[in-house]
Design a protein around this motif. Structure first.
Motif, PDB file in Angstrom:
ATOM      1  N   ALA A  32       0.827  -1.201   0.000  1.00 41.85           N
ATOM      2  CA  ALA A  32       0.000   0.000   0.000  1.00 41.85           C
ATOM      3  C   ALA A  32       0.863   1.253   0.000  1.00 41.85           C
ATOM      4  N   GLY A  33       1.938   1.233   0.784  1.00 34.77           N
ATOM      5  CA  GLY A  33       2.833   2.377   0.836  1.00 34.77           C
ATOM      6  C   GLY A  33       3.512   2.668  -0.491  1.00 34.77           C
ATOM      7  N   ALA A  34       3.654   1.621  -1.329  1.00 33.73           N
ATOM      8  CA  ALA A  34       4.260   1.790  -2.649  1.00 33.73           C
ATOM      9  C   ALA A  34       3.226   2.176  -3.701  1.00 33.73           C
ATOM     10  N   GLY A  35       1.970   2.336  -3.276  1.00 32.82           N
ATOM     11  CA  GLY A  35       0.947   2.827  -4.185  1.00 32.82           C
ATOM     12  C   GLY A  35      -0.041   1.810  -4.694  1.00 32.82           C
ATOM     13  N   ALA A  36       0.123   0.535  -4.326  1.00 34.22           N
ATOM     14  CA  ALA A  36      -0.783  -0.502  -4.824  1.00 34.22           C
ATOM     15  C   ALA A  36      -2.126  -0.442  -4.092  1.00 34.22           C
ATOM     16  N   ALA A  37      -3.178  -0.808  -4.821  1.00 39.13           N
ATOM     17  CA  ALA A  37      -4.457  -1.093  -4.176  1.00 39.13           C
ATOM     18  C   ALA A  37      -4.369  -2.516  -3.636  1.00 39.13           C
ATOM     19  N   VAL A  38      -4.651  -2.697  -2.367  1.00 40.02           N
ATOM     20  CA  VAL A  38      -4.392  -3.973  -1.697  1.00 40.02           C
ATOM     21  C   VAL A  38      -5.695  -4.687  -1.362  1.00 40.02           C
ATOM     22  N   LEU A  39      -5.744  -5.948  -1.739  1.00 40.38           N
ATOM     23  CA  LEU A  39      -6.835  -6.833  -1.353  1.00 40.38           C
ATOM     24  C   LEU A  39      -6.331  -7.699  -0.206  1.00 40.38           C
ATOM     25  N   VAL A  40      -6.911  -7.509   0.963  1.00 40.55           N
ATOM     26  CA  VAL A  40      -6.491  -8.197   2.175  1.00 40.55           C
ATOM     27  C   VAL A  40      -7.315  -9.478   2.282  1.00 40.55           C
ATOM     28  N   ALA A  41      -6.716 -10.597   1.911  1.00 38.16           N
ATOM     29  CA  ALA A  41      -7.432 -11.875   1.876  1.00 38.16           C
ATOM     30  C   ALA A  41      -7.117 -12.690   3.125  1.00 38.16           C
ATOM     31  N   ASP A  42      -8.173 -13.139   3.809  1.00 37.96           N
ATOM     32  CA  ASP A  42      -7.970 -13.902   5.042  1.00 37.96           C
ATOM     33  C   ASP A  42      -9.306 -14.511   5.448  1.00 37.96           C
ATOM     34  N   VAL A  43      -9.260 -15.441   6.398  1.00 41.76           N
ATOM     35  CA  VAL A  43     -10.492 -15.980   6.981  1.00 41.76           C
ATOM     36  C   VAL A  43     -10.842 -15.253   8.271  1.00 41.76           C
ATOM     37  N   ARG A  44      -9.919 -14.427   8.783  1.00 35.30           N
ATOM     38  CA  ARG A  44     -10.144 -13.702  10.038  1.00 35.30           C
ATOM     39  C   ARG A  44     -10.686 -12.318   9.705  1.00 35.30           C
ATOM     40  N   ALA A  45     -12.005 -12.241   9.568  1.00 33.15           N
ATOM     41  CA  ALA A  45     -12.645 -11.039   9.051  1.00 33.15           C
ATOM     42  C   ALA A  45     -12.383  -9.811   9.916  1.00 33.15           C
ATOM     43  N   ASP A  46     -12.482  -9.941  11.233  1.00 28.42           N
ATOM     44  CA  ASP A  46     -12.332  -8.773  12.104  1.00 28.42           C
ATOM     45  C   ASP A  46     -10.933  -8.178  11.995  1.00 28.42           C
ATOM     46  N   LEU A  47      -9.915  -9.035  12.071  1.00 26.83           N
ATOM     47  CA  LEU A  47      -8.545  -8.545  11.974  1.00 26.83           C
ATOM     48  C   LEU A  47      -8.268  -7.947  10.595  1.00 26.83           C
TER      49      LEU A  47
END
Length: 248
Positions: A32-47
């Motif tokens: 994200a800091g380098a400018g990318a749009a980030v998709l945060v993939a995980d099973v831990r929805a709250d975190l």
């Protein structure tokens, strides 16, 4: 590595698995800091949503994607939805991993299946969905997070080492096919040594922190792999703590 990693990822979309915490969160922050749009993939929805809120609060583009990498149908559905929404993945970081630290004598079939499916089959499912789409678009980059266990194992690490060794072999094969099929696609394996993350500290609360490295160092290594000019590609990098005994 720090200032050496100068990747400009503006206009790129990155999907990071296991991104809710630990190394995955560090990688998501660096991308994200380098400018990318980030998709945060995980099973831990709250975190994961918490990390997205943090990043968007800093002015970055971050979205939560609920994904169990062990489910090939669910993985395929995520990529289909992203394509239909006009949000294809340019950078895939396969980071999600689990471990069961038990002697082989005491392992169950379910435990072995969970570790190998998460650490090997899951990344392969994501590579299958990502690579064919990158081929069609003529570019992209896949980063698979490996481990020193891909090269040298130790006791109580049977399924984990098997999964990471298999992923390393798969990564090498994918690298060779990308070199043949599409020079716009980069494939990199990151062999990471022990890190001060929940992955280790929750299982080994008495671990000597002086023997571990910060996950931010490994995240910088990922960013460095993405910063190499188009005429070159880094197939594999090794980053371990100075005092780590498990390499080579």
């Amino acid at each position: 590595m720090g200032d050496a990693a100068q990747a400009d990822l503006r206009g790129k979309r990155a999907l990071v698995t296991g991104a809710a915490r630990g190394l995955g969160a560090s990688i998501a922050r660096r991308l994200a800091g380098a400018g990318a749009a980030v998709l945060v993939a995980d099973v831990r929805a709250d975190l994961a949503q918490g990390l997205c809120d943090e990043l968007t609060g800093q002015g970055h583009d971050a979205r939560f994607v609920e994904m169990d990498v062990r489910d090939p149908a669910a993985v395929a559905a995520v990529f289909t939805d992203l394509e239909e929404a006009g949000r294809p993945v340019d950078i895939l970081v396969n980071n999600a991993a689990v471990d069961v630290s038990k002697p082989i004598e005491h392992l169950t079939a379910d435990e072995v299946t969970r570790v190998v499916t998460t650490n090997l089959l899951g990344p392969m499912y994501l590579c299958l969905e990502t690579y064919r789409r990158m081929i069609a678009r003529g570019g992209g980059h896949i980063v698979n997070i490996l481990s020193t266990a891909a090269n040298r194992t130790w006791t109580e690490a049977g399924p984990y080492a098997a999964g990471k060794s298999g992923l390393r072999a798969f990564t090498h094969t994918l690298f060779q096919e990308a070199q043949r099929d599409c020079v716009g696609i980069g494939v990199t394996g990151i062999i990471a040594g022990g890190m001060a993350t929940p992955f280790i500290l929750e299982r080994f609360p008495d671990a000597d922190l002086s023997m571990l490295q910060s996950p931010d160092i490994v995240a910088d290594t990922v960013l460095y792999a993405l910063s190499v000019p188009a005429g070159s590609v880094i197939g594999e990098l090794v980053v371990v703590p100075r005092r780590e005994p498990s390499w080579p």
